[in-house]
Design a protein around this motif. Structure first.
Motif, PDB file in Angstrom:
ATOM      1  N   ASP A  26       0.828  -1.213   0.000  1.00 23.18           N
ATOM      2  CA  ASP A  26       0.000   0.000   0.000  1.00 23.18           C
ATOM      3  C   ASP A  26       0.859   1.259   0.000  1.00 23.18           C
ATOM      4  O   ASP A  26       0.575   2.234  -0.715  1.00 23.18           O
ATOM      5  N   ARG A  27       1.923   1.256   0.819  1.00 27.79           N
ATOM      6  CA  ARG A  27       2.792   2.433   0.897  1.00 27.79           C
ATOM      7  C   ARG A  27       3.515   2.673  -0.431  1.00 27.79           C
ATOM      8  O   ARG A  27       3.660   3.822  -0.873  1.00 27.79           O
ATOM      9  N   VAL A  28       3.978   1.608  -1.072  1.00 23.41           N
ATOM     10  CA  VAL A  28       4.707   1.767  -2.334  1.00 23.41           C
ATOM     11  C   VAL A  28       3.762   2.253  -3.437  1.00 23.41           C
ATOM     12  O   VAL A  28       4.156   3.056  -4.292  1.00 23.41           O
ATOM     13  N   VAL A  29       2.527   1.757  -3.436  1.00 19.72           N
ATOM     14  CA  VAL A  29       1.540   2.239  -4.402  1.00 19.72           C
ATOM     15  C   VAL A  29       1.386   3.752  -4.281  1.00 19.72           C
ATOM     16  O   VAL A  29       1.370   4.484  -5.277  1.00 19.72           O
ATOM     17  N   GLU A  30       1.270   4.236  -3.050  1.00 20.57           N
ATOM     18  CA  GLU A  30       1.137   5.681  -2.838  1.00 20.57           C
ATOM     19  C   GLU A  30       2.369   6.434  -3.344  1.00 20.57           C
ATOM     20  O   GLU A  30       2.257   7.494  -3.967  1.00 20.57           O
ATOM     21  N   SER A  31       3.568   5.870  -3.067  1.00 16.89           N
ATOM     22  CA  SER A  31       4.802   6.540  -3.502  1.00 16.89           C
ATOM     23  C   SER A  31       4.904   6.581  -5.024  1.00 16.89           C
ATOM     24  O   SER A  31       5.291   7.602  -5.608  1.00 16.89           O
ATOM     25  N   LEU A  32       4.567   5.472  -5.691  1.00 16.70           N
ATOM     26  CA  LEU A  32       4.675   5.421  -7.141  1.00 16.70           C
ATOM     27  C   LEU A  32       3.634   6.318  -7.810  1.00 16.70           C
ATOM     28  O   LEU A  32       3.922   6.970  -8.827  1.00 16.70           O
ATOM     29  N   GLU A  33       2.429   6.349  -7.252  1.00 20.13           N
ATOM     30  CA  GLU A  33       1.407   7.235  -7.817  1.00 20.13           C
ATOM     31  C   GLU A  33       1.795   8.702  -7.637  1.00 20.13           C
ATOM     32  O   GLU A  33       1.526   9.540  -8.509  1.00 20.13           O
ATOM     33  N   ALA A  34       2.427   9.015  -6.510  1.00 24.07           N
ATOM     34  CA  ALA A  34       2.881  10.392  -6.280  1.00 24.07           C
ATOM     35  C   ALA A  34       3.949  10.797  -7.284  1.00 24.07           C
ATOM     36  O   ALA A  34       4.140  11.992  -7.547  1.00 24.07           O
ATOM     37  N   ARG A  35       4.655   9.818  -7.860  1.00 25.42           N
ATOM     38  CA  ARG A  35       5.703  10.095  -8.846  1.00 25.42           C
ATOM     39  C   ARG A  35       5.185   9.967 -10.274  1.00 25.42           C
ATOM     40  O   ARG A  35       5.980   9.881 -11.219  1.00 25.42           O
ATOM     41  N   GLY A  36       3.853   9.914 -10.427  1.00 24.54           N
ATOM     42  CA  GLY A  36       3.281   9.966 -11.763  1.00 24.54           C
ATOM     43  C   GLY A  36       2.855   8.647 -12.350  1.00 24.54           C
ATOM     44  O   GLY A  36       2.353   8.610 -13.480  1.00 24.54           O
ATOM     45  N   ALA A  37       3.029   7.549 -11.651  1.00 25.47           N
ATOM     46  CA  ALA A  37       2.612   6.251 -12.182  1.00 25.47           C
ATOM     47  C   ALA A  37       1.091   6.150 -12.146  1.00 25.47           C
ATOM     48  O   ALA A  37       0.432   6.698 -11.257  1.00 25.47           O
ATOM     49  N   SER A  38       0.517   5.450 -13.132  1.00 25.71           N
ATOM     50  CA  SER A  38      -0.916   5.211 -13.130  1.00 25.71           C
ATOM     51  C   SER A  38      -1.260   4.213 -12.032  1.00 25.71           C
ATOM     52  O   SER A  38      -0.386   3.467 -11.566  1.00 25.71           O
ATOM     53  N   ALA A  64       4.153  -2.474  -7.236  1.00 28.61           N
ATOM     54  CA  ALA A  64       4.266  -2.457  -5.776  1.00 28.61           C
ATOM     55  C   ALA A  64       4.489  -3.842  -5.202  1.00 28.61           C
ATOM     56  O   ALA A  64       5.297  -4.026  -4.288  1.00 28.61           O
ATOM     57  N   ARG A  65       3.773  -4.831  -5.724  1.00 28.82           N
ATOM     58  CA  ARG A  65       3.932  -6.188  -5.200  1.00 28.82           C
ATOM     59  C   ARG A  65       5.351  -6.699  -5.425  1.00 28.82           C
ATOM     60  O   ARG A  65       5.964  -7.280  -4.524  1.00 28.82           O
ATOM     61  N   ASP A  66       5.888  -6.470  -6.636  1.00 30.77           N
ATOM     62  CA  ASP A  66       7.249  -6.923  -6.917  1.00 30.77           C
ATOM     63  C   ASP A  66       8.266  -6.223  -6.022  1.00 30.77           C
ATOM     64  O   ASP A  66       9.202  -6.849  -5.517  1.00 30.77           O
ATOM     65  N   ILE A  67       8.072  -4.936  -5.815  1.00 32.76           N
ATOM     66  CA  ILE A  67       9.006  -4.185  -4.980  1.00 32.76           C
ATOM     67  C   ILE A  67       8.924  -4.650  -3.531  1.00 32.76           C
ATOM     68  O   ILE A  67       9.943  -4.810  -2.852  1.00 32.76           O
TER      69      ILE A  67
END
Length: 516
Positions: A408-420, A428-431
């Protein structure tokens, strides 16, 4: 006997410190690494009672030697795991056989101690036996950190010289082997193995299968149903694997409940702390081990005080104090994890360790002292089964919590950086699975999910990992809070020797527990 059991306790925690190195070299996922740790704890818990019964039937010395050989051969094979696709299956399999060897060895070693020492000296011998065993659990990561600087495989190979010494001393001590003709409750053994295995499988795989998956709940509920069937079968059996009537003693039940919930935190904390230190703090295995030294220091000091409280006032004050300190310590420690500073955390790590130290030996010793109508070995079989099953559950549940929260945290970080949203969830799961294998300061290379991220993103994700661990540590504080509630059900009675040598409960403070 102490050389033999030293291996079983050290191996509960020694693997945790080497987890990132193992993940990197063998290309394991973090959930796969949790199975490497948990396979040992689960088989140790599931086969412990059967090991005690086999020890009675075939002789304590013989089973101790067989268990030691199974354990050390499995250790050597764990250290010799080949790289490649079959690495995880190899390592999990032989970690499981390590647990079986420990389950054969430990109850037999305890039975030898009980048989060798006269009743008047047995209490002091058992106090030393259990006290050192708890300390060895905490020493595991320190030894692991030192060995990992050479190679992580050494954490398994170190058992070989220890086993050789244990076997040599066993023969030198000229311990007699005295087998007895007794029936073995194979049906009960099968039920407890299946029940524990299914329940832990469901809890640990929930991160992969999902909490909404039917198979997740089929395993969890199916395992609990099988354990309930085991209890009913044992109560009706003429020759049960475990004499459950001992739970009619309210103090014994309180001791076991405290052990269960406190062990959900005690063994898993080494795994999660070592991973956190190496990922979020960018520590080396040695530095991570030194980080855990603060926890161990609090544990070691409080263990001495806990024993004195037990002698002077009984188990209840030690249990109340230990669970309260543990709950507060883990909560304060959790609150500081996101500071990413070792200097800010060490007092709370020591406080959490002190809480466990105050309660561990008193709860174990008080439970064993209440072996009215049953043997020391059988009661210890119950407490050790509970301890290791609780550790397995804690590792499985908290591992699932860590994976979900991290995702959940990585999803938020990636979306904040422009990822869909789709890209964020896919990555996120792989990371979340891969990050535990990237504990150094360098950006990862190759085709790993982390390789596509810049240094700023890696810094954010290390903070995400710290926040995920923060949730886990708050859960550990919650487990100690439940243990505190359970300690309140202890009646405060103490154990003293009667004229016939049996253990008798005694109310009030009075003198220290004695044995005739």
């Amino acid at each position: 006997m102490m050389f033999a059991v030293a291996m079983t306790f050290i191996d509960q925690t020694i693997v945790s410190i080497a987890a990132p190195d193992i993940i990197k070299e063998l290309d394991l996922s973090s959930s796969g690494m949790q199975w490497v740790v948990n396979a040992y704890l689960l088989t140790l818990a599931a086969f412990f009672a059967l090991g005690g019964r086999l020890s009675d039937v075939f002789g304590h010395k013989r089973l101790m030697l067989i268990g030691t050989l199974v354990f050390v051969v499995s250790s050597a094979l764990c250290g010799a795991v080949p790289t490649g696709d079959g690495a995880q299956a190899w390592l999990v399999t032989f970690r499981a056989t390590q647990g079986v060897g420990a389950a054969l060895m430990f109850p037999a070693a305890l039975a030898v101690v009980v048989a060798v020492f006269p009743v008047a000296r047995r209490g002091r011998a058992l106090a030393l036996f259990f006290g050192i065993s708890g300390a060895l659990t905490a020493i595991g990561p320190l030894l692991g950190g030192w060995l990992t600087t050479w190679t992580w495989r050494a954490i398994f190979w170190v058992n070989i010289p220890v086993a050789i010494i244990a076997i040599a001393l066993t023969f030198a001590a000229r311990i007699r082997n005295e087998p007895r003709r007794e029936s073995i409750d194979w049906a009960g053994a099968a039920l407890v193995v299946i029940g524990m295995g299914l329940s832990v499988l469901g809890l640990q795989q929930a991160s992969a299968w999902g909490w909404s998956s039917a198979i997740t709940w089929l395993c969890i509920l199916g395992g609990l149903v099988v354990l309930a069937l085991f209890v009913g079968y044992e109560l009706r059996s003429r020759h049960p694997l475990i004499k459950l009537q001992v739970f009619t003693d309210r103090a014994f039940s309180a001791d076991v409940a405290v052990l269960f919930f406190s062990m959900m935190a005690f063994v898993p904390v080494f795994f999660f702390t070592s991973i956190y230190a190496q990922v979020s703090l960018s520590s080396s295995p040695n530095q991570a081990a030194l980080f855990l030294l603060y926890f161990f220091a609090g544990f070691a000091i409080a263990s001495q005080w806990g024993g004195r409280i037990l002698d002077k006032q009984g188990a209840r004050p030690a249990l109340r104090l230990g669970t309260a300190l543990g709950a507060v310590g883990f909560a304060l420690w959790a609150n500081k994890l996101t500071d990413l500073s070792l200097h800010d955390q060490w007092p709370y790590a020591a406080l959490a360790g002190a809480g466990i130290g105050f309660l561990l030996a008193p709860a174990s010793t008080d439970a064993v002292n209440r072996s009215i109508g049953t043997s020391y070995g059988e009661v210890t079989g119950i407490t050790q089964t509970v301890r290791n099953y609780a550790a397995s559950i804690g590792l499985a549940v908290f591992g699932t919590v860590l994976t979900h929260t991290m995702t959940d945290r990585v999803v938020e970080s990636l979306e904040a950086r422009g990822a869909s949203p789709e890209q964020a969830h896919a990555g996120a799961r792989d990371i979340a699975e891969a990050i535990s294998g990237n504990a150094d300061n360098r950006p990862p290379s190759g085709d790993s999910p982390l390789a596509r991220l810049g240094s700023d993103a890696l810094s954010d994700i290390r903070m995400d990992f710290a926040e995920a661990n923060q949730v886990v540590f708050f859960c550990m504080a919650g487990a100690l809070a439940i243990a505190f509630i359970c300690s309140g059900f202890h009646p405060g009675t103490r154990v003293a020797g009667g004229d016939d040598g049996a253990q008798q409960p005694e109310t009030g403070a009075g003198t220290a527990a004695t044995e005739r």
